[in-house]
Design a protein around this motif. Structure first.
Motif, PDB file in Angstrom:
ATOM      1  N   VAL A 199      12.958   3.264  -2.007  1.00 31.23           N
ATOM      2  CA  VAL A 199      14.185   2.474  -1.812  1.00 31.23           C
ATOM      3  C   VAL A 199      14.201   1.844  -0.423  1.00 31.23           C
ATOM      4  CG1 VAL A 199      16.702   2.607  -1.634  1.00 31.23           C
ATOM      5  CG2 VAL A 199      15.517   3.806  -3.484  1.00 31.23           C
ATOM      6  N   PHE A 200      13.796   2.602   0.588  1.00 29.75           N
ATOM      7  CA  PHE A 200      13.769   2.088   1.952  1.00 29.75           C
ATOM      8  C   PHE A 200      12.806   0.913   2.078  1.00 29.75           C
ATOM      9  CE2 PHE A 200      12.065   1.987   6.260  1.00 29.75           C
ATOM     10  CZ  PHE A 200      13.219   2.006   7.033  1.00 29.75           C
ATOM     11  N   LEU A 201      11.603   1.039   1.520  1.00 25.82           N
ATOM     12  CA  LEU A 201      10.615  -0.037   1.616  1.00 25.82           C
ATOM     13  C   LEU A 201      11.077  -1.287   0.876  1.00 25.82           C
ATOM     14  CD1 LEU A 201       7.255   1.928   1.201  1.00 25.82           C
ATOM     15  CD2 LEU A 201       8.274   1.036   3.307  1.00 25.82           C
ATOM     16  N   LEU A 202      11.751  -1.115  -0.246  1.00 25.32           N
ATOM     17  CA  LEU A 202      12.295  -2.276  -0.963  1.00 25.32           C
ATOM     18  C   LEU A 202      13.393  -2.947  -0.137  1.00 25.32           C
ATOM     19  CD1 LEU A 202      12.434  -0.915  -4.626  1.00 25.32           C
ATOM     20  CD2 LEU A 202      10.757  -2.485  -3.626  1.00 25.32           C
ATOM     21  N   PHE A 203      14.164  -2.153   0.589  1.00 25.40           N
ATOM     22  CA  PHE A 203      15.195  -2.692   1.473  1.00 25.40           C
ATOM     23  C   PHE A 203      14.564  -3.517   2.596  1.00 25.40           C
ATOM     24  CE2 PHE A 203      17.758  -1.988   5.401  1.00 25.40           C
ATOM     25  CZ  PHE A 203      18.850  -2.791   5.049  1.00 25.40           C
ATOM     26  N   VAL A 204      13.490  -3.006   3.174  1.00 20.26           N
ATOM     27  CA  VAL A 204      12.787  -3.753   4.227  1.00 20.26           C
ATOM     28  C   VAL A 204      12.223  -5.058   3.669  1.00 20.26           C
ATOM     29  CG1 VAL A 204      10.836  -3.721   5.834  1.00 20.26           C
ATOM     30  CG2 VAL A 204      12.256  -1.685   5.559  1.00 20.26           C
ATOM     31  N   THR A 205      11.727  -5.029   2.451  1.00 20.72           N
ATOM     32  CA  THR A 205      11.218  -6.247   1.810  1.00 20.72           C
ATOM     33  C   THR A 205      12.330  -7.274   1.660  1.00 20.72           C
ATOM     34  OG1 THR A 205       9.588  -4.932   0.592  1.00 20.72           O
ATOM     35  CG2 THR A 205      10.011  -7.163  -0.202  1.00 20.72           C
ATOM     36  N   CYS A 206      13.519  -6.826   1.322  1.00 23.63           N
ATOM     37  CA  CYS A 206      14.672  -7.739   1.227  1.00 23.63           C
ATOM     38  C   CYS A 206      15.005  -8.340   2.590  1.00 23.63           C
ATOM     39  CB  CYS A 206      15.889  -7.005   0.659  1.00 23.63           C
ATOM     40  SG  CYS A 206      15.726  -6.528  -1.079  1.00 23.63           S
ATOM     41  N   LEU A 207      14.874  -7.544   3.649  1.00 23.39           N
ATOM     42  CA  LEU A 207      15.109  -8.060   4.998  1.00 23.39           C
ATOM     43  C   LEU A 207      14.086  -9.139   5.349  1.00 23.39           C
ATOM     44  CD1 LEU A 207      15.829  -4.760   7.006  1.00 23.39           C
ATOM     45  CD2 LEU A 207      17.497  -6.441   6.181  1.00 23.39           C
ATOM     46  N   ILE A 208      12.834  -8.924   4.948  1.00 18.00           N
ATOM     47  CA  ILE A 208      11.788  -9.925   5.190  1.00 18.00           C
ATOM     48  C   ILE A 208      12.126 -11.217   4.462  1.00 18.00           C
ATOM     49  CG2 ILE A 208       9.364 -10.500   4.746  1.00 18.00           C
ATOM     50  CD1 ILE A 208       8.712  -7.546   5.211  1.00 18.00           C
ATOM     51  N   ALA A 209      12.595 -11.095   3.215  1.00 21.19           N
ATOM     52  CA  ALA A 209      12.953 -12.276   2.420  1.00 21.19           C
ATOM     53  C   ALA A 209      14.151 -13.010   3.030  1.00 21.19           C
ATOM     54  CB  ALA A 209      13.264 -11.865   0.985  1.00 21.19           C
ATOM     55  N   TYR A 210      15.036 -12.270   3.677  1.00 19.27           N
ATOM     56  CA  TYR A 210      16.245 -12.870   4.258  1.00 19.27           C
ATOM     57  C   TYR A 210      15.929 -13.666   5.519  1.00 19.27           C
ATOM     58  CZ  TYR A 210      20.918 -13.165   6.322  1.00 19.27           C
ATOM     59  OH  TYR A 210      22.091 -13.614   6.869  1.00 19.27           O
ATOM     60  N   ASP A 211      14.904 -13.238   6.266  1.00 14.01           N
ATOM     61  CA  ASP A 211      14.571 -13.869   7.544  1.00 14.01           C
ATOM     62  C   ASP A 211      13.657 -15.080   7.321  1.00 14.01           C
ATOM     63  OD1 ASP A 211      14.525 -13.860  10.502  1.00 14.01           O
ATOM     64  OD2 ASP A 211      12.405 -13.434  10.210  1.00 14.01           O
ATOM     65  N   ALA A 212      14.086 -16.243   7.779  1.00 13.51           N
ATOM     66  CA  ALA A 212      13.351 -17.489   7.522  1.00 13.51           C
ATOM     67  C   ALA A 212      11.955 -17.474   8.138  1.00 13.51           C
ATOM     68  CB  ALA A 212      14.142 -18.680   8.054  1.00 13.51           C
ATOM     69  N   THR A 249       0.826  -1.206   0.000  1.00 19.00           N
ATOM     70  CA  THR A 249       0.000   0.000   0.000  1.00 19.00           C
ATOM     71  C   THR A 249       0.855   1.249   0.000  1.00 19.00           C
ATOM     72  OG1 THR A 249      -1.772  -1.156   1.192  1.00 19.00           O
ATOM     73  CG2 THR A 249      -1.780   1.252   1.284  1.00 19.00           C
ATOM     74  N   TRP A 250       1.880   1.279   0.844  1.00 15.91           N
ATOM     75  CA  TRP A 250       2.769   2.444   0.898  1.00 15.91           C
ATOM     76  C   TRP A 250       3.498   2.651  -0.420  1.00 15.91           C
ATOM     77  CZ3 TRP A 250       4.905   0.540   6.237  1.00 15.91           C
ATOM     78  CH2 TRP A 250       4.003   0.882   7.239  1.00 15.91           C
ATOM     79  N   LEU A 251       3.937   1.564  -1.045  1.00 14.17           N
ATOM     80  CA  LEU A 251       4.624   1.683  -2.337  1.00 14.17           C
ATOM     81  C   LEU A 251       3.699   2.268  -3.394  1.00 14.17           C
ATOM     82  CD1 LEU A 251       6.681  -1.645  -2.489  1.00 14.17           C
ATOM     83  CD2 LEU A 251       7.617   0.673  -2.418  1.00 14.17           C
ATOM     84  N   MET A 252       2.437   1.893  -3.377  1.00 19.61           N
ATOM     85  CA  MET A 252       1.480   2.425  -4.345  1.00 19.61           C
ATOM     86  C   MET A 252       1.217   3.912  -4.109  1.00 19.61           C
ATOM     87  SD  MET A 252       0.837   0.082  -6.528  1.00 19.61           S
ATOM     88  CE  MET A 252       2.601  -0.251  -6.292  1.00 19.61           C
ATOM     89  N   ILE A 253       1.181   4.323  -2.848  1.00 13.75           N
ATOM     90  CA  ILE A 253       1.036   5.749  -2.541  1.00 13.75           C
ATOM     91  C   ILE A 253       2.203   6.527  -3.128  1.00 13.75           C
ATOM     92  CG2 ILE A 253       1.073   7.452  -0.672  1.00 13.75           C
ATOM     93  CD1 ILE A 253      -0.430   5.391   1.056  1.00 13.75           C
ATOM     94  N   LEU A 254       3.397   6.018  -2.911  1.00 11.20           N
ATOM     95  CA  LEU A 254       4.604   6.707  -3.380  1.00 11.20           C
ATOM     96  C   LEU A 254       4.688   6.742  -4.902  1.00 11.20           C
ATOM     97  CD1 LEU A 254       7.061   5.164  -0.777  1.00 11.20           C
ATOM     98  CD2 LEU A 254       6.313   7.551  -0.845  1.00 11.20           C
ATOM     99  N   LYS A 284      11.367  13.628  -4.969  1.00 11.51           N
ATOM    100  CA  LYS A 284      12.682  13.093  -4.551  1.00 11.51           C
ATOM    101  C   LYS A 284      12.574  12.279  -3.265  1.00 11.51           C
ATOM    102  CE  LYS A 284      15.345  16.913  -6.621  1.00 11.51           C
ATOM    103  NZ  LYS A 284      14.188  17.733  -7.028  1.00 11.51           N
ATOM    104  N   LEU A 285      11.866  12.804  -2.286  1.00  9.72           N
ATOM    105  CA  LEU A 285      11.747  12.090  -1.015  1.00  9.72           C
ATOM    106  C   LEU A 285      10.872  10.847  -1.150  1.00  9.72           C
ATOM    107  CD1 LEU A 285      11.499  15.018   1.566  1.00  9.72           C
ATOM    108  CD2 LEU A 285      13.511  13.729   0.803  1.00  9.72           C
ATOM    109  N   SER A 286       9.964  10.865  -2.110  1.00  7.33           N
ATOM    110  CA  SER A 286       9.176   9.656  -2.372  1.00  7.33           C
ATOM    111  C   SER A 286      10.075   8.547  -2.904  1.00  7.33           C
ATOM    112  CB  SER A 286       8.046   9.960  -3.369  1.00  7.33           C
ATOM    113  OG  SER A 286       7.038  10.735  -2.766  1.00  7.33           O
ATOM    114  N   TRP A 287      11.031   8.910  -3.752  1.00  3.94           N
ATOM    115  CA  TRP A 287      11.989   7.916  -4.243  1.00  3.94           C
ATOM    116  C   TRP A 287      12.820   7.339  -3.092  1.00  3.94           C
ATOM    117  CZ3 TRP A 287      11.738   5.252  -8.407  1.00  3.94           C
ATOM    118  CH2 TRP A 287      11.222   5.786  -9.590  1.00  3.94           C
ATOM    119  N   VAL A 288      13.221   8.192  -2.152  1.00  5.09           N
ATOM    120  CA  VAL A 288      13.973   7.721  -0.981  1.00  5.09           C
ATOM    121  C   VAL A 288      13.149   6.701  -0.206  1.00  5.09           C
ATOM    122  CG1 VAL A 288      14.953   8.414   1.240  1.00  5.09           C
ATOM    123  CG2 VAL A 288      15.331   9.836  -0.783  1.00  5.09           C
TER     124      VAL A 288
END
Length: 499
Positions: free
Chosen positions: A444-457, A405-410, A437-441
């Motif tokens: 990137v942060f939300l995609l990073f959090v998604t990667c953390l979720i994928a990393y955690d079993a 949802t947040w990604l779609m807002i951005l 510009k800050l929406s792009w920031v």
């Protein structure tokens, strides 16, 4: 979907007579003369209620309970993680705010996704936000029943959950004003408790009273293996839980279609978000971790309960248990409100059965609320019979849906700003600082959090669930397109002049 047009009539930021060619974003000219009918909702949420809904959305079970496990993982550095995530949440909310004052409409982010990204994204976002609140409601009802067992262990858990479900269901059916009033008082309890906790903690630090006075000190933030006792990597892994704690801050966007004065109340609610995060998250955790050493916290135990017990306040655990109960009921109350509105938005666009489009005599989407309530009720049964770990799985699914949802807002905000810069759409009266510009920031942060979720079993299971959900929605879209191709085509947004 009909929306509400706000803004001035006579300047370059107005919606009427500004001379711009509005073509290119949604495939045609945007009607701006105010001939579209309103959505039919009662504008029954006053400024006081919208403000407290916004405050309450930033205080939930994720803070009251989830912080305990995260403190055990990250120590005092959790404060920094909440502050970092809070900055990103503010970027997201300012992006949403700019869109809301361009076109305030109930079901906002699904509508903006539909307008700027295409019908499929509006369809996907609407259903995914509905899923987020349904599964959150499942978890919160079960949690509320567990909290009541603290006082009345003889009452079966399912009975308590059912009673809460029916009471909140009835309140949401009566009127939006009653929903707003209930949410106001739920939020008031949470806010008062947190402010009280901060004041008491500062008193312990300053004057040294209570049994915690001898060990309470600001140096507790770094005295036990430093500010990052488990390493920066472990601290970053807590961002998953931290982001769950911030779920529902976007709820103020869903209230846009039922706010009495959206052009005034919405900017105020969004602009006060930084101090709410600074006080209720960063401030409260800082005080707690100064009063009680981080090594004394453990997963599954509320840090607020632990702190009250350490300070030695009589009935402190019971007080906090009541506060956490209101937080769970507040979340479920918000879930019923938002799911009903989102189903009506989907139905209005032909993406859900048309029957969900009807409003009751009290101007509430009664059928949508009822169906959502029934799904939440199934969750009560499931959470009663499945292993305890299922509760965590449900929460992780809600987090993944919230991130979408947040990604779609951005994404919608970025495309909206591009259209404004090109002169295809009028500028909002509440522009986000830094533009896109800050929406792009934040993206990137939300995609990073998604990667953390994928990393955690333990948490990556939610990504499997979301993949299955996406496949199901994809099939539904294919069927929808074959039966009614017009529904899946881009359409012009409609505006209604108010004020």
């Amino acid at each position: 979907m009909t929306s509400v047009q706000v803004g001035k009539n006579d300047d370059g930021h107005g919606r009427k007579g500004d001379g711009h060619d509005r073509k290119g974003v949604v495939g045609g000219e945007v009607p701006v003369e105010g001939h579209a009918p309103e959505e039919g909702y009662e504008r029954g949420l006053n400024s006081r209620q919208v403000q407290m809904i916004a405050i309450g959305g930033a205080i939930g079970v994720g803070l009251f309970l989830g912080a305990g496990a995260n403190i055990a993982k990250a120590g005092p550095s959790l404060i920094l993680m909440y502050a970092l995530a809070g900055v990103i949440i503010f970027f997201i909310m300012r992006a949403l705010g700019e869109l809301l004052l361009y076109r305030p409409v109930s079901g906002s982010f699904a509508e903006y996704s539909r307008e700027f990204l295409g019908p499929f994204f509006g369809y996907f976002t609407g259903w995914t936000y509905w899923l987020m609140w349904v599964v959150t409601g499942m978890a919160e009802l079960t949690a509320a029943a567990i909290y009541v067992n603290y006082w009345f262990p003889q009452i079966p858990q399912w009975v308590t959950a059912l009673v809460f479900l029916l009471v909140l269901f009835g309140a949401n059916l009566i009127s939006v004003k009653l929903f707003g009033e209930i949410e106001f008082w739920f939020s008031m309890v949470k806010v008062t408790a947190l402010i009280g906790m901060i004041v008491i903690g500062l008193g312990v630090l300053t004057f040294g009273f209570s049994s915690a006075g001898d060990s309470a000190a600001v140096s507790n933030l770094w005295a036990f293996d430093g500010f990052f006792p488990k390493g920066i990597g472990s601290s970053l892994m807590t961002l998953q839980g931290v982001m769950f704690a911030y779920l529902a801050v976007e709820l103020v966007g869903v209230t846009a279609g039922e706010s009495e004065n959206p052009e005034k109340t919405l900017p105020k609610a969004i602009n006060t978000l930084p101090w709410r995060i600074a006080l209720f998250y960063v401030g409260a955790l800082t005080v707690i971790l100064c009063v009680v050493k981080w090594t004394e916290f453990a997963p599954g135990v509320s840090p607020f309960v632990e702190a009250f017990a350490k300070i030695g306040i009589p009935a402190g655990a019971g007080i906090v248990n009541f506060v956490v109960l209101t937080a769970a009921l507040s979340s479920c109350n918000s879930g019923m409100y938002s799911t009903g509105r989102m189903l009506r938005t989907l139905a209005d666009n032909g993406e859900a059965p048309r029957i969900f489009n009807k409003l009751s005599s009290t101007k509430t989407p009664a059928l949508g609320i009822t169906v959502s309530m029934l799904f939440m009720g199934i969750g009560v049964v499931l959470n009663y019979i499945v292993p305890e770990k299922a509760f965590g799985y449900v929460i992780s699914v809600a987090t993944a849906a919230g991130i979408w949802t947040w990604l779609m807002i951005l994404a919608s905000h970025i495309l909206y700003r591009r259209a404004v810069d090109a002169g295809r759409l009028p500028a909002s009266s509440f522009p986000a600082p830094g533009g896109a510009k800050l929406s792009w920031v934040a993206v990137v942060f939300l995609l990073f959090v998604t990667c953390l979720i994928a990393y955690d079993a333990d948490s990556r299971v939610c990504l499997y669930v979301m993949a299955g959900w996406a496949a199901a929605l994809g099939i539904g879209w294919t069927v929808l397109k074959s039966r009614n191709p017009e529904v899946t085509e881009r359409r012009d947004p409609e505006f209604e002049k108010i004020g």
